[in-house]
Structures are given as structure tokens and as C-alpha cells.
Design an enzyme around this catalytic site. Structure first.
Site, PDB file in Angstrom:
ATOM      1  N   SER A 139      -6.136   8.342 -11.898  1.00  0.00           N
ATOM      2  CA  SER A 139      -6.008   9.458 -10.949  1.00  0.00           C
ATOM      3  C   SER A 139      -6.332  10.736 -11.703  1.00  0.00           C
ATOM      4  CB  SER A 139      -4.570   9.535 -10.428  1.00  0.00           C
ATOM      5  OG  SER A 139      -4.350  10.776  -9.796  1.00  0.00           O
ATOM      6  N   TYR A 152       4.872   9.168 -12.423  1.00  0.00           N
ATOM      7  CA  TYR A 152       3.603   8.613 -11.910  1.00  0.00           C
ATOM      8  C   TYR A 152       2.438   9.187 -12.716  1.00  0.00           C
ATOM      9  CZ  TYR A 152      -0.363   7.891  -8.747  1.00  0.00           C
ATOM     10  OH  TYR A 152      -1.584   7.541  -8.215  1.00  0.00           O
TER      11      TYR A 152
HETATM   12  N1  LIG Z   1      -3.691   7.653  -2.560  1.00  0.00           N
HETATM   13  C1  LIG Z   1      -3.994   8.514  -3.498  1.00  0.00           C
HETATM   14  O1  LIG Z   1      -3.992   9.759  -3.291  1.00  0.00           O
HETATM   15  C2  LIG Z   1      -4.394   8.039  -4.861  1.00  0.00           C
HETATM   16  C3  LIG Z   1      -5.047   8.937  -5.716  1.00  0.00           C
HETATM   17  C4  LIG Z   1      -5.409   8.506  -6.985  1.00  0.00           C
HETATM   18  C5  LIG Z   1      -5.142   7.209  -7.386  1.00  0.00           C
HETATM   19  N2  LIG Z   1      -4.494   6.347  -6.551  1.00  0.00           N
HETATM   20  C6  LIG Z   1      -4.218   4.988  -7.025  1.00  0.00           C
HETATM   21  O2  LIG Z   1      -4.938   4.070  -6.220  1.00  0.00           O
HETATM   22  C7  LIG Z   1      -4.273   2.807  -6.238  1.00  0.00           C
HETATM   23  C8  LIG Z   1      -4.092   2.312  -4.797  1.00  0.00           C
HETATM   24  O3  LIG Z   1      -3.211   3.182  -4.119  1.00  0.00           O
HETATM   25  P1  LIG Z   1      -3.267   3.441  -2.532  1.00  0.00           P
HETATM   26  O4  LIG Z   1      -3.124   4.884  -2.355  1.00  0.00           O
HETATM   27  O5  LIG Z   1      -4.430   2.725  -1.945  1.00  0.00           O
HETATM   28  O6  LIG Z   1      -1.893   2.762  -2.095  1.00  0.00           O
HETATM   29  P2  LIG Z   1      -1.524   1.506  -1.149  1.00  0.00           P
HETATM   30  O7  LIG Z   1      -2.288   1.544   0.127  1.00  0.00           O
HETATM   31  O8  LIG Z   1      -0.034   1.484  -1.094  1.00  0.00           O
HETATM   32  O9  LIG Z   1      -2.041   0.270  -1.977  1.00  0.00           O
HETATM   33  C9  LIG Z   1      -1.349  -0.246  -3.088  1.00  0.00           C
HETATM   34  C10 LIG Z   1      -1.690  -1.720  -3.215  1.00  0.00           C
HETATM   35  O10 LIG Z   1      -1.063  -2.218  -4.389  1.00  0.00           O
HETATM   36  C11 LIG Z   1      -0.301  -3.386  -4.059  1.00  0.00           C
HETATM   37  N3  LIG Z   1       0.817  -3.497  -5.001  1.00  0.00           N
HETATM   38  C12 LIG Z   1       1.831  -2.617  -5.222  1.00  0.00           C
HETATM   39  N4  LIG Z   1       2.669  -3.099  -6.152  1.00  0.00           N
HETATM   40  C13 LIG Z   1       2.172  -4.299  -6.541  1.00  0.00           C
HETATM   41  C14 LIG Z   1       2.604  -5.288  -7.466  1.00  0.00           C
HETATM   42  N5  LIG Z   1       3.729  -5.156  -8.179  1.00  0.00           N
HETATM   43  N6  LIG Z   1       1.858  -6.413  -7.610  1.00  0.00           N
HETATM   44  C15 LIG Z   1       0.716  -6.577  -6.885  1.00  0.00           C
HETATM   45  N7  LIG Z   1       0.267  -5.681  -5.990  1.00  0.00           N
HETATM   46  C16 LIG Z   1       0.990  -4.548  -5.829  1.00  0.00           C
HETATM   47  C17 LIG Z   1       0.120  -3.159  -2.602  1.00  0.00           C
HETATM   48  O11 LIG Z   1       0.426  -4.359  -1.905  1.00  0.00           O
HETATM   49  P3  LIG Z   1       1.966  -4.940  -1.826  1.00  0.00           P
HETATM   50  O12 LIG Z   1       2.830  -3.777  -1.497  1.00  0.00           O
HETATM   51  O13 LIG Z   1       1.899  -6.005  -0.798  1.00  0.00           O
HETATM   52  O14 LIG Z   1       2.214  -5.483  -3.176  1.00  0.00           O
HETATM   53  C18 LIG Z   1      -1.170  -2.551  -2.053  1.00  0.00           C
HETATM   54  O15 LIG Z   1      -2.108  -3.575  -1.762  1.00  0.00           O
HETATM   55  C19 LIG Z   1      -2.967   3.031  -6.991  1.00  0.00           C
HETATM   56  O16 LIG Z   1      -3.110   2.622  -8.329  1.00  0.00           O
HETATM   57  C20 LIG Z   1      -2.776   4.532  -6.919  1.00  0.00           C
HETATM   58  O17 LIG Z   1      -2.006   5.020  -7.977  1.00  0.00           O
HETATM   59  C21 LIG Z   1      -4.120   6.731  -5.294  1.00  0.00           C
END
Ligand SMILES: NC(=O)c1ccc[n+]([C@@H]2O[C@H](COP(=O)([O-])OP(=O)(O)OC[C@H]3O[C@@H](n4cnc5c(N)ncnc54)[C@H](OP(=O)(O)O)[C@@H]3O)[C@@H](O)[C@H]2O)c1
Length: 252
Positions: A139, A152
Site C-alpha cells: 500500500s 496496518y
Molecule cells: N482497499 C484499500 O484501500 C487498499 C489499499 C491498499 C492496499 N490494500 C490491500 O489490498 C489487499 C486486499 O484488500 P481489499 O481492500 O480488497 O479487502 P477485502 O475485500 O476485505 O479482501 C481481503 C481478502 O483477503 C482474505 N483474507 C483475509 N484474511 C485472510 C486470511 N487469514 N487467510 C486467507 N485469506 C484472508 C479475505 O477473505 P476471508 O475474509 O474469507 O478470509 C478477502 O478475500 C489487502 O492486502 C489490503 O491491505 C487495500
């Protein structure tokens, strides 16, 4: 790195950015496996995209991660693209939140230790291929920490540092290391942040595919670029810019 005819694993591919990445790889003629903790979310993704292969796996559990790679080895004979995307963001003010330590511990366990666990388990498969890649989704807060997501941000900073050192370690191997640094993206964990500049998850996937094709090892996406440049010129100023955006978003 080629972006077709790969066997791709996207951790956390059942929603948000991970699902968008999985869809983009499917559309470019790759075999795509996704994993996550919740079997219902995986089933929903599979219903919409029946070509997706799904495996229930919590990346904080070594036995589940070992089973996942056993299945990949048996069913697909190998893996040449790993996208370490699974991650969580807990809302937390470290000073005032009674549960700050527990929330931070969970973020470290998933975002950092979970990613390292998956990476270690995947390396023998990736090293066995003629051309392979490992992609870490960090990020922009890895470089400019956000005050209301301190632990985070620290997990993403650690992932950024690890990506750089691993890139050196793998220099003389077929495995390329990429890091994606998105801005705020319009997904569930940040729905409380009312920032108009949030990017669509499909756009992040588009940037990733282009970054792989052009061998861009650090893929800094859209509005994150301005913050990246600001922190190179003045880290303090970059932190001020981000703080102002967070303050404005929480008032909106
Ligand atoms: N949204 C933003 O603004 C943003 C910005 C920069 C980076 N990111 C990064 O992008 C990535 C995806 O985030 P997102 O925003 O798309 O969130 P999201 O929609 O909540 O997706 C997170 C995914 O990770 C899975 N997950 C969580 N804990 C897990 C575990 N212990 N084992 C296996 N799977 C797990 C979740 O499924 P389950 O809950 O079913 O496990 C879900 O499929 C993350 O690394 C986040 O830090 C997000």
C-alpha cells in the site's frame, strides 16, 4: 513477465482487489486459483466465475497453507505466479482503543506473517519454473504512514522492505519480485473512509497486469504516485498531505 498461460494463485481472491485481480488473469487466459477463510465467499465468487478454482485456506495456519500447496502441486503440477493479496485493516486508534494490541496482533499475523508463510511454501514451486513471479500487494501507506491505521501501515512497510530484500536474494533465479502500492481502493475494509478519490478494484488489476508486462518491480498506482513523489521530496510534507486527506474524509 508474461501475463498469459500462467498458473496463478491469488490469496484473498474471494473479494475486493483480489477478486478483481483473479478476474483479470482469467480474462487473459490463465489458470486461476483463489483462497480465503470463508467458504461461502469463495462459493459466491465461483458461482459468478465458474472457471475459478477455489480452496479454503487461512494463511495464518501452517497446516492449511501446506494443504493448499499440496493441492496445487497435485492438481496443477506447479505454480508460476503468486499474488500475496490477503490482508485486513482494523479500525484502530492505538492510544485510545482498549483492543489496540489485539487488533494489531491480528494485522501482523495476517498481513505480514501470513504473507511470509505463503511465500516460503510457494518458493519451491516458483523456483521450479522457467519464468515465475511473486507479487506482494502492499500500500502507499507502506511509505507514508496513516495515523489512524498505524499498525496496518507498519505491516505494509515491513512487506515493502521484505519485497526489496527478497528481490535481491532471488536475483539470479527465474523468480521476479513485484510490489503493488495502491492508493485507497473502493472495497469493504475502507468503506468508512469517504474519500472521493478511491480507485475501483478493477483498475488496480489493470495496473498490475501492465506493470508485469513492462517488468515494473514497484507498481505505484494512480493517486499514490503523487504521494510517492511528495515523500521523496519531503517525508514530513507527504505525511501532512495524507493526514489532511484522512481528516477531510472522516468529516465527509
Ligand atoms: N482497499 C484499500 O484501500 C487498499 C489499499 C491498499 C492496499 N490494500 C490491500 O489490498 C489487499 C486486499 O484488500 P481489499 O481492500 O480488497 O479487502 P477485502 O475485500 O476485505 O479482501 C481481503 C481478502 O483477503 C482474505 N483474507 C483475509 N484474511 C485472510 C486470511 N487469514 N487467510 C486467507 N485469506 C484472508 C479475505 O477473505 P476471508 O475474509 O474469507 O478470509 C478477502 O478475500 C489487502 O492486502 C489490503 O491491505 C487495500
Amino acid at each position: 513477465m508474461k501475463t498469459t498461460e500462467n498458473t496463478v494463485l491469488v490469496t484473498g481472491g474471494s473479494s475486493g482487489i483480489g477478486l478483481a485481480i483473479a478476474k483479470a488473469f482469467l480474462a487473459s487466459n490463465n489458470q486461476v486459483i483463489i483462497c480465503g477463510r470463508d467458504p461461502e465467499k469463495l462459493a459466491q465468487a465461483n458461482q459468478i466465475h465458474p472457471e475459478l478454482h477455489t480452496v479454503t485456506c487461512d494463511i495464518t495456519q501452517s497446516d492449511e497453507v501446506n494443504d493448499l500447496f499440496g493441492k496445487i502441486h497435485d492438481q496443477f503440477g506447479g505454480l508460476n505466479l503468486l499474488v500475496n493479496n490477503a490482508g485486513i485493516l482494523n479500525r484502530c486508534e492505538f492510544v485510545s482503543d482498549e483492543d489496540a494490541f489485539a487488533k494489531g496482533e491480528q494485522e501482523i499475523n495476517i498481513n505480514l506473517l501470513g504473507t511470509l508463510r505463503v511465500t516460503k511454501a510457494a518458493l519451491p514451486l516458483l523456483l521450479n519454473e522457467a519464468e515465475s513471479a511473486l507479487v506482494n500487494i502492499s500500500s502507499i501507506v507502506a511509505l507514508v504512514p496513516a495515523s489512524n491505521m498505524g499498525i496496518y501501515s507498519a505491516t505494509k512497510a515491513a512487506l515493502h522492505s521484505f519485497s526489496r530484500s527478497l528481490r535481491h536474494q532471488l536475483h539470479n533465479t527465474p523468480v521476479r519480485v513485484f510490489e503493488v502500492l495502491p492508493p485507497f481502493v473502493d472495497t469493504e475494509p475502507v468503506k468508512h473512509i469517504k474519500d472521493k478519490g478511491k480507485m475501483a478494484p478493477d483498475k488496480v488489476a489493470e495496473f498490475l497486469i501492465k506493470g508485469l508486462q513492462t517488468n515494473q518491480s514497484e507498481i505505484i498506482i494512480g493517486p499514490a504516485k503523487a504521494l510517492y513523489i511528495a515523500q521523496r521530496l519531503s517525508p514530513t510534507q507527504a505525511e501532512r498531505i495524507l493526514q489532511r486527506r484522512i481528516a477531510a474524509a472522516s468529516k465527509a
